[in-house]
Design a protein around this motif. Structure first.
Motif, mmCIF file in Angstrom:
data_model
loop_
_atom_site.group_PDB
_atom_site.id
_atom_site.type_symbol
_atom_site.label_atom_id
_atom_site.label_comp_id
_atom_site.label_asym_id
_atom_site.label_seq_id
_atom_site.Cartn_x
_atom_site.Cartn_y
_atom_site.Cartn_z
ATOM 1 N N GLY A 113 -0.331 -3.165 -20.859
ATOM 2 C CA GLY A 113 -0.325 -2.101 -19.865
ATOM 3 C C GLY A 113 0.898 -2.223 -19.227
ATOM 4 N N GLU A 114 1.409 -3.328 -18.681
ATOM 5 C CA GLU A 114 2.670 -3.654 -18.029
ATOM 6 C C GLU A 114 3.896 -3.035 -18.893
ATOM 7 O OE1 GLU A 114 3.498 -7.414 -16.489
ATOM 8 O OE2 GLU A 114 1.444 -7.601 -15.853
ATOM 9 N N VAL A 115 3.799 -3.158 -20.317
ATOM 10 C CA VAL A 115 5.020 -2.739 -21.202
ATOM 11 C C VAL A 115 4.884 -0.982 -21.041
ATOM 12 C CG1 VAL A 115 5.782 -2.389 -23.554
ATOM 13 C CG2 VAL A 115 4.791 -4.579 -22.614
ATOM 14 N N GLY A 116 3.808 -0.553 -21.112
ATOM 15 C CA GLY A 116 3.539 1.086 -20.887
ATOM 16 C C GLY A 116 4.115 1.248 -19.599
ATOM 17 N N ALA A 117 4.098 0.742 -18.638
ATOM 18 C CA ALA A 117 4.746 1.035 -17.237
ATOM 19 C C ALA A 117 6.337 1.025 -17.077
ATOM 20 C CB ALA A 117 3.880 0.239 -16.125
ATOM 21 N N TRP A 118 6.601 -0.173 -17.975
ATOM 22 C CA TRP A 118 7.880 -0.343 -18.144
ATOM 23 C C TRP A 118 8.558 0.894 -18.841
ATOM 24 C CZ3 TRP A 118 10.391 -1.157 -22.747
ATOM 25 C CH2 TRP A 118 11.592 -1.678 -22.760
ATOM 26 N N ALA A 119 8.119 1.149 -19.660
ATOM 27 C CA ALA A 119 8.473 2.445 -20.732
ATOM 28 C C ALA A 119 8.656 3.611 -20.023
ATOM 29 C CB ALA A 119 7.822 2.498 -22.069
ATOM 30 N N TRP A 120 7.559 3.696 -19.148
ATOM 31 C CA TRP A 120 7.401 5.285 -18.374
ATOM 32 C C TRP A 120 8.471 5.128 -17.239
ATOM 33 C CZ3 TRP A 120 6.049 9.984 -18.694
ATOM 34 C CH2 TRP A 120 5.829 10.694 -17.232
ATOM 35 N N ALA A 121 8.852 3.949 -16.525
ATOM 36 C CA ALA A 121 9.828 4.062 -15.591
ATOM 37 C C ALA A 121 11.332 4.298 -16.157
ATOM 38 C CB ALA A 121 9.736 2.750 -14.799
ATOM 39 N N LEU A 122 11.351 3.782 -17.425
ATOM 40 C CA LEU A 122 12.885 3.894 -18.101
ATOM 41 C C LEU A 122 12.917 5.464 -18.527
ATOM 42 C CD1 LEU A 122 13.185 0.741 -20.321
ATOM 43 C CD2 LEU A 122 14.498 1.529 -18.142
ATOM 44 N N TRP A 123 11.858 6.150 -18.840
ATOM 45 C CA TRP A 123 11.766 7.359 -19.288
ATOM 46 C C TRP A 123 11.962 8.094 -18.153
ATOM 47 C CZ3 TRP A 123 12.406 11.255 -22.813
ATOM 48 C CH2 TRP A 123 11.862 12.482 -22.411
ATOM 49 N N LYS A 124 11.402 7.967 -16.981
ATOM 50 C CA LYS A 124 11.399 8.745 -15.873
ATOM 51 C C LYS A 124 12.648 8.905 -15.125
ATOM 52 C CE LYS A 124 8.509 9.697 -11.834
ATOM 53 N NZ LYS A 124 7.472 9.351 -10.815
ATOM 54 N N LYS A 125 13.268 7.789 -14.992
ATOM 55 C CA LYS A 125 14.647 7.972 -14.115
ATOM 56 C C LYS A 125 15.960 8.212 -15.149
ATOM 57 C CE LYS A 125 17.170 5.515 -10.812
ATOM 58 N NZ LYS A 125 17.693 4.257 -9.871
ATOM 59 N N PRO A 126 16.273 7.350 -16.042
ATOM 60 C CA PRO A 126 17.410 7.485 -16.706
ATOM 61 C C PRO A 126 17.093 8.290 -18.096
ATOM 62 C CG PRO A 126 17.144 5.500 -16.991
ATOM 63 C CD PRO A 126 16.103 5.599 -16.305
ATOM 64 N N GLY A 127 16.072 7.860 -18.545
ATOM 65 C CA GLY A 127 15.674 8.236 -19.937
ATOM 66 C C GLY A 127 15.878 9.756 -20.495
ATOM 67 N N ALA A 128 14.863 10.589 -19.745
ATOM 68 C CA ALA A 128 14.681 12.003 -19.940
ATOM 69 C C ALA A 128 15.909 12.768 -19.664
ATOM 70 C CB ALA A 128 13.683 12.396 -18.878
ATOM 71 N N LYS A 129 16.704 12.524 -18.655
ATOM 72 C CA LYS A 129 18.028 13.251 -18.504
ATOM 73 C C LYS A 129 19.094 12.855 -19.468
ATOM 74 C CE LYS A 129 21.554 13.876 -15.034
ATOM 75 N NZ LYS A 129 21.779 13.556 -13.581
ATOM 76 N N ALA A 130 19.054 11.483 -19.907
ATOM 77 C CA ALA A 130 20.144 11.304 -20.889
ATOM 78 C C ALA A 130 19.732 11.886 -22.129
ATOM 79 C CB ALA A 130 20.248 9.483 -21.016
ATOM 80 N N LEU A 131 18.585 11.839 -22.580
ATOM 81 C CA LEU A 131 18.015 12.393 -23.840
ATOM 82 C C LEU A 131 18.351 13.810 -23.827
ATOM 83 C CD1 LEU A 131 16.731 12.066 -26.310
ATOM 84 C CD2 LEU A 131 14.560 12.437 -25.682
ATOM 85 N N GLY A 132 18.110 14.672 -22.697
ATOM 86 C CA GLY A 132 18.245 15.946 -22.500
ATOM 87 C C GLY A 132 19.881 16.108 -22.563
ATOM 88 N N ASN A 133 20.607 15.390 -22.029
ATOM 89 C CA ASN A 133 22.157 15.634 -22.319
ATOM 90 C C ASN A 133 22.835 15.188 -23.757
ATOM 91 O OD1 ASN A 133 22.507 16.228 -19.624
ATOM 92 N ND2 ASN A 133 23.023 14.079 -18.822
ATOM 93 N N THR A 134 22.038 14.286 -24.258
ATOM 94 C CA THR A 134 22.501 14.305 -25.716
ATOM 95 C C THR A 134 21.999 15.314 -26.688
ATOM 96 O OG1 THR A 134 22.036 11.757 -25.309
ATOM 97 C CG2 THR A 134 22.245 12.727 -27.639
ATOM 98 N N VAL A 135 20.723 15.822 -26.440
ATOM 99 C CA VAL A 135 20.459 16.872 -27.084
ATOM 100 C C VAL A 135 21.101 18.154 -26.775
ATOM 101 C CG1 VAL A 135 18.470 18.573 -27.904
ATOM 102 C CG2 VAL A 135 18.126 16.274 -27.621
ATOM 103 N N VAL A 136 21.640 18.656 -25.581
ATOM 104 C CA VAL A 136 22.480 19.616 -25.312
ATOM 105 C C VAL A 136 23.809 19.612 -25.936
ATOM 106 C CG1 VAL A 136 23.519 20.805 -23.484
ATOM 107 C CG2 VAL A 136 21.326 20.127 -23.138
ATOM 108 N N ILE A 137 24.286 18.323 -25.905
ATOM 109 C CA ILE A 137 25.881 18.088 -26.323
ATOM 110 C C ILE A 137 25.713 18.474 -27.879
ATOM 111 C CG2 ILE A 137 27.629 16.365 -26.923
ATOM 112 C CD1 ILE A 137 26.921 15.078 -24.087
ATOM 113 N N ALA A 138 24.724 17.719 -28.737
ATOM 114 C CA ALA A 138 24.782 17.965 -30.113
ATOM 115 C C ALA A 138 24.441 19.336 -30.428
ATOM 116 C CB ALA A 138 23.644 17.240 -30.625
ATOM 117 N N THR A 139 23.681 20.142 -29.581
ATOM 118 C CA THR A 139 23.142 21.682 -29.797
ATOM 119 C C THR A 139 24.404 22.354 -29.714
ATOM 120 O OG1 THR A 139 20.970 21.308 -29.641
ATOM 121 C CG2 THR A 139 21.666 23.511 -29.436
ATOM 122 N N ALA A 140 25.026 22.394 -28.905
ATOM 123 C CA ALA A 140 26.357 23.000 -28.278
ATOM 124 C C ALA A 140 27.259 22.882 -29.345
ATOM 125 C CB ALA A 140 26.752 22.833 -26.896
ATOM 126 N N ALA A 141 27.477 21.818 -29.655
ATOM 127 C CA ALA A 141 28.512 21.392 -30.850
ATOM 128 C C ALA A 141 28.087 21.967 -32.225
ATOM 129 C CB ALA A 141 28.712 19.803 -30.888
#
Length: 612
Positions: free
Chosen positions: A383-411
């Motif tokens: 359960g704590e691992v799930g909360a740890w993963a969600w915290a990483l996704w919520k703060k930097p993960g989602a934005k970083a993934l979005g930027n990665t996909v946007v850079i790749a798609t534009a290119a």
């Protein structure tokens, strides 16, 4: 109304969506290409860098070289030899591993409907087990090829040390995954007629697989392996940017010291080597596809005469012997590749790495704990691992993934636009004086200009793809400043060369009937391309487009290590602070996108086939 809607379905809708996606990516990335306030200095640096291309260095630019240091060209040669060696060793590991993965990832060797005297329930159990094995293998293949070789290298360097073999294994893993995928698909797509005939004569499915399908698929596998070796050379050079002594390390050091002439010398050496390898591979592929004619038979058709006159391609045999000798030399000549991989300290280092790779909430108290203690700690803290993963996704993960996909798609969209515009000028199907043998030009100078333009465009495709994306990005970020657009331009420049080559081969292999009819009624080359070649080749164009999009996502993940906010940036930060659990989380985010893109590609191409 229905006719109007029909105009915007199928291929037109795909093109429109691609342009809309590029517009969204451009807005998301913003208009800033160069760092504000540094324009004059940046332009001065760019001018010096471009000017150095006309006077590449043959000696050291540094006036403070230590006594006894090897000359500049000698160091370049040593870096090139190591780059070549690592690529050869990596491919010697990737090819057999890829063949094994391709075998288990294929269903062509499974028992069919032939009754071998076994009960139906037994056959169902066997086929169910084989299906589980196949999809497990394909999942492993997808995971291996979705993680960039630089990331594999970082993991191995941290886990087992900086022995040269770790770099080779890091290159081999994603290449083996790609080769396994291609091998399984080549075998599964082969015609089944000869296989059925052999099985009707009493052969088992495995015997038919080895005797028929593998020989049929062998030319395609060999030509793709040659292409992957060219990619391995580029990837081996890029390993220098994380400290491994290849040609990329020399490029990075020279640029950081502002020795631009040295940079261009090493870039030219890399381009020349890759272009030569590309040309040799093209010759071998052409020879393999053309084959060798049987010698003329004289007199009676005996078995001995048939054997004596059987076609033997000594060029291909010689190339095989040379490749084997090259592999043996790469493994055995020079410094041992496995230096520093033994000893108790290595085991402790691996145990500490596995502990740090485990999410913080599930780590055992003892860093050198055994596997049983690790399993218990994981099960107690899920359960704590799930909360740890969600915290990483919520703060930097989602934005970083979005930027990665946007850079790749534009290119990749930018690369697709560039390749589509240049293709009529570069493909041999149109860039000739008489395309399809139907459209001649009267004056000799127009004929020569058209041929010259075609050669220049094809040469641009070769040179553009010869330099790795990471090298382009490293140079552009340093020249233009840290923003996302240099990464987009770097990926687009490399991929326009690859798409130009792949799409050009598709157009050249296209059946000429539709385009020939347009030529007979007086259509121009542009009209033939838009109305004849492009529609009939569109699905294969789309196949390569999505293939390069997957690659761009992998590369955009890594390019963030240059200081741009994408997954690579957070991977780099996590590695610097030895947070390998967070590093693994960001890596798996990128891998999930690539696997999802693979599924989307299959669905979209199937829909387009049905909409014809």
């Amino acid at each position: 109304m229905k006719a109007g809607l029909r105009l915007w379905t199928g291929r037109r809708l795909v093109v429109l969506l691609a342009l809309v996606l590029f517009g969204y990516c451009a807005v998301h990335l913003g208009p800033r290409v160069m760092v504000l306030g540094e324009g004059a200095d940046r332009f001065s640096t760019i001018k010096k860098f471009l000017g150095a291309a006309f006077v590449p260095a043959l000696v050291d630019q540094s006036p403070n070289m230590p006594e006894g240091a090897a000359p500049f060209l000698v160091r370049v040669g040593e870096g090139l030899v190591r780059t070549f060696r690592y690529a050869v060793v990596a491919m010697s590991l990737a090819v057999p591993l890829g063949i094994g993965l391709g075998f288990f990832g294929s269903s062509a060797w499974w028992p069919g409907s032939v009754d071998y005297g076994r009960p139906k329930l037994w056959r169902r159990v066997v086929r169910g087990g084989l299906r589980v094995l196949r999809w497990s293998c394909r999942g492993l293949i997808a995971l291996m090829r979705s993680v960039h070789e630089l990331i594999w290298a970082m993991f191995f360097l941290s886990a087992i040390g900086d022995a040269p073999v770790t770099a080779c294994v890091a290159l081999a893993l994603p290449f083996a995954g790609t080769l396994g995928k291609v091998f399984s698909e080549l075998v599964d797509e082969e015609g089944q007629e000869a296989r059925s005939v052999l099985m009707a004569g009493g052969a088992t499915p495995l015997q038919a697989f080895v005797g028929v399908l593998i020989p049929q698929a062998f030319p395609g596998l060999l030509t793709y392996a040659l292409y992957r070796f060219e990619c391995a050379l580029r990837s081996s050079a890029v390993l220098g940017f994380i400290g491994i002594e290849t040609l990329g390390l020399g490029i990075r050091r020279s640029f950081e010291n502002l020795y631009f002439r040295e940079v261009w010398t090493q870039l030219f050496v890399l381009i020349i080597v890759i272009v030569v390898v590309d040309r040799i591979g093209a010759r071998l592929r052409a020879r393999l596809n053309r084959g060798v004619a049987r010698k003329q038979l004289a007199g009676e058709l005996s078995e001995a005469a048939l054997r004596r006159t059987a076609p033997r391609d000594w060029m291909m045999r010689g190339a095989g012997v040379f490749a084997l000798l090259l592999v043996m030399l790469s493994w055995n000549v020079g410094a041992p590749l496995a230096n520093g991989l033994t000893g108790v300290r290595q085991e402790e280092r691996l145990a500490r790495f596995v502990t740090k790779l485990t999410p913080v909430p599930a780590r055992p108290a003892d860093r050198l704990a055994g596997w049983e203690e690790r399993r218990e700690a994981w099960s107690e803290n899920q359960g704590e691992v799930g909360a740890w993963a969600w915290a990483l996704w919520k703060k930097p993960g989602a934005k970083a993934l979005g930027n990665t996909v946007v850079i790749a798609t534009a290119a990749v969209v930018l690369a697709g636009i560039g390749a589509a515009l240049l293709l009529p000028l570069g493909t041999r199907a149109l860039a000739t004086a008489e395309p399809f043998g139907l459209m001649g030009v009267a004056s000799g100078w127009r004929r020569r200009i058209r041929l010259w333009i075609g050669s220049v465009v094809r040469g641009f495709f070769v040179v553009a793809r010869a330099v790795p994306e990471y090298v382009y990005a490293f140079l552009l970020v340093a020249l233009l400043g840290p923003s996302a657009w240099p990464l987009v331009f770097a990926l687009a420049l490399h991929n326009v060369g690859i798409l130009g080559r792949l799409w050009g081969e598709v157009a050249e292999n296209e059946r000429p009937e539709a385009a020939g009819q347009l030529a007979r009624v007086g259509a121009s080359r542009g009209q033939i391309y838009l109305a004849g070649l492009a529609p009939t080749s569109f699905n294969r164009f789309l196949l390569f487009f999505f293939y390069r999009w997957e690659t761009c996502v992998r590369e955009a993940t890594i390019l963030g290590m240059l200081g741009i906010s994408s997954l690579g940036y957070h991977i780099s930060i996590s590695r610097n602070f030895l947070r390998y659990d967070q590093m693994l989380f960001y890596v798996l985010l990128g891998a999930a996108v690539i696997i999802l893109g693979d599924v989307l590609s299959d669905v979209l191409r199937r829909r387009l086939r049905l909409s014809r």
